[in-house]
Design a protein around this motif. Sequence first.
Motif, short mmCIF file in Angstrom:
data_model
loop_
_atom_site.label_atom_id
_atom_site.label_comp_id
_atom_site.label_asym_id
_atom_site.label_seq_id
_atom_site.Cartn_x
_atom_site.Cartn_y
_atom_site.Cartn_z
N VAL A 1 0.87 -1.17 0.00
CA VAL A 1 0.00 0.00 0.00
C VAL A 1 0.90 1.22 0.00
O VAL A 1 1.77 1.36 0.87
CB VAL A 1 -0.92 0.02 1.24
N GLU A 2 0.73 2.10 -0.97
CA GLU A 2 1.60 3.26 -1.09
C GLU A 2 0.77 4.53 -1.21
O GLU A 2 -0.07 4.66 -2.10
CB GLU A 2 2.51 3.13 -2.31
N HIS A 3 0.98 5.44 -0.27
CA HIS A 3 0.39 6.79 -0.27
C HIS A 3 -1.13 6.73 -0.46
O HIS A 3 -1.71 7.49 -1.24
CB HIS A 3 1.02 7.65 -1.36
N LEU A 4 -1.77 5.82 0.28
CA LEU A 4 -3.22 5.67 0.18
C LEU A 4 -3.92 6.80 0.92
O LEU A 4 -3.66 7.06 2.09
CB LEU A 4 -3.64 4.32 0.79
N SER A 5 -4.84 7.46 0.22
CA SER A 5 -5.70 8.47 0.83
C SER A 5 -7.14 8.17 0.45
O SER A 5 -7.42 7.72 -0.67
CB SER A 5 -5.32 9.88 0.36
N LEU A 6 -8.05 8.42 1.40
CA LEU A 6 -9.47 8.14 1.18
C LEU A 6 -10.28 9.38 1.54
O LEU A 6 -10.01 10.05 2.54
CB LEU A 6 -9.94 6.97 2.06
N GLU A 7 -11.29 9.67 0.72
CA GLU A 7 -12.22 10.76 1.00
C GLU A 7 -13.64 10.23 0.92
O GLU A 7 -13.97 9.43 0.04
CB GLU A 7 -12.04 11.89 -0.01
N PHE A 8 -14.48 10.67 1.86
CA PHE A 8 -15.89 10.29 1.88
C PHE A 8 -16.75 11.51 1.55
O PHE A 8 -16.45 12.63 1.97
CB PHE A 8 -16.31 9.75 3.24
N LEU A 9 -17.81 11.27 0.81
CA LEU A 9 -18.77 12.33 0.51
C LEU A 9 -19.75 12.47 1.66
O LEU A 9 -20.43 11.52 2.04
CB LEU A 9 -19.52 12.02 -0.79
N THR A 10 -19.82 13.66 2.25
CA THR A 10 -20.71 13.93 3.37
C THR A 10 -21.64 15.08 2.99
O THR A 10 -21.46 15.73 1.94
CB THR A 10 -19.90 14.32 4.62
N PRO A 11 -22.65 15.37 3.80
CA PRO A 11 -23.51 16.54 3.52
C PRO A 11 -22.73 17.84 3.42
O PRO A 11 -23.21 18.80 2.81
CB PRO A 11 -24.47 16.54 4.72
N ASP A 12 -21.54 17.88 4.01
CA ASP A 12 -20.71 19.09 3.96
C ASP A 12 -19.66 19.03 2.86
O ASP A 12 -18.77 19.88 2.80
CB ASP A 12 -20.02 19.30 5.31
N GLY A 13 -19.75 18.02 2.00
CA GLY A 13 -18.77 17.88 0.92
C GLY A 13 -17.81 16.73 1.17
O GLY A 13 -18.04 15.89 2.05
N TRP A 14 -16.74 16.69 0.39
CA TRP A 14 -15.77 15.62 0.52
C TRP A 14 -14.86 15.85 1.73
O TRP A 14 -14.30 16.92 1.90
CB TRP A 14 -14.91 15.53 -0.75
N ILE A 15 -14.75 14.81 2.57
CA ILE A 15 -13.92 14.87 3.77
C ILE A 15 -12.87 13.77 3.70
O ILE A 15 -13.20 12.60 3.46
CB ILE A 15 -14.77 14.68 5.06
N ARG A 16 -11.60 14.13 3.91
CA ARG A 16 -10.53 13.13 3.91
C ARG A 16 -10.52 12.38 5.24
O ARG A 16 -10.48 12.99 6.30
CB ARG A 16 -9.18 13.79 3.65
N VAL A 17 -10.53 11.04 5.18
CA VAL A 17 -10.59 10.22 6.39
C VAL A 17 -9.31 9.40 6.59
O VAL A 17 -9.05 8.93 7.70
CB VAL A 17 -11.81 9.29 6.38
N VAL A 18 -8.54 9.19 5.53
CA VAL A 18 -7.24 8.53 5.61
C VAL A 18 -6.29 9.30 4.71
O VAL A 18 -6.67 9.69 3.60
CB VAL A 18 -7.32 7.04 5.17
N GLU A 19 -5.05 9.51 5.18
CA GLU A 19 -4.12 10.33 4.41
C GLU A 19 -2.73 9.70 4.36
O GLU A 19 -2.11 9.45 5.39
CB GLU A 19 -4.03 11.73 5.03
N ASP A 20 -2.26 9.44 3.16
CA ASP A 20 -0.88 9.06 2.88
C ASP A 20 -0.42 7.85 3.71
O ASP A 20 0.63 7.87 4.34
CB ASP A 20 0.05 10.25 3.14
N VAL A 21 -1.21 6.78 3.69
CA VAL A 21 -0.85 5.56 4.42
C VAL A 21 -0.08 4.62 3.50
O VAL A 21 -0.52 4.33 2.39
CB VAL A 21 -2.10 4.85 4.97
#
Length: 350
Positions: free
Chosen positions: A27-47
């Motif tokens: 796993v290299e530089h994995l980042s995850l974003e979730f779509l919320t009512p307030d827009g896209w929120i990053r939940v995992v960064e550079d793992v």
Amino acid sequence: MSQRELVGQPPAMPSVAGGTAPAVLQVEHLSLEFLTPDGWIRVVEDVSLDIPAGVTVGLVGESGSGKTVTSLAVMGLLPRETTRVSGSIRLAGRELVGMSQRQLADIRGAEVGMVFQEPRRSLDPAFTVGDQIAEVLRRHEGLDRKTARSRAVALLDRVGIAEAERRSRSYPHEFSGGMCQRVMLAIALACRPKLVIADEPTTALDVTVQKEMLRLMNELQAELDISILFITHDLGVVAEMCDWVNVMYAGQVVESTPMERLFLDPRHPYTEGLLAAIPEGTPQGARLRAIPGIVPPPSEWMHGCRFAPRCAHVQAERCESAPVPLAGEDRSHLVRCLRADELALKGIVG
């Protein structure tokens, strides 16, 4: 936790940044974003993390640190309509990011298995446990019904289910939590995958059953030469299971090192706090330490060190002004702390 488990030279393991041992999972530089009512929120960064063949790598942290969503990203189980994935996830050299759902379905169960935290919610109450194991074998190995059924019974016997032939015709509600977890392990191992992801597999079990489950996983790993990504918040379990440990906090890996070195020489204040909260490491009669505060939600992550609001060693001007990189003098011990070289943190022994 024995002294034998906590002292000695760290094994020759690759770091999160990579190494010479062939990796089953990279796993290299994995980042995850979730779509919320307030827009896209990053939940995992550079793992980033590597898992070589036959090795158990731990992913440790409090609830809300990003451990489970990282594992779900590896399995391709996050909803595509509301998730953005960037970075690379390679299984035995094949890139999983960008694969179609059909391609991922062919891999799940065959090349990578998963043991979930709550087995009763993962097993289908409408089918017998034998049928659920046999279904995996028929789907991925093309076995006929009779052969798949026979293999399912053998797998139940191997994971320690007594009277496996008779119990294969039972439904999940007829099993205890520990037995359901053994069934989940049988399903995960049915096709002899390269990798098993165990997401808090012992959390809902009592201490005796937990010990039995960990022993069984160790036996099967040695027997089948599988790699394990072991997700937990329990550092006592880490000492029993893991060769290498990645500590996560607020969506980032904050420390990565061999298991023994983590316990003897923690470099990040968060890791020290987790170790101090282990009852076995606290002198008799002493007050058990706790880390103040809670893991912040992604919408409240700081620009600098995300652990700063809870850290006893914080220096506001240094720690809160800019993002902190994951770094170290050698690749066998990486830490995300600007003061790592200054602080004399305590391990669980010594």
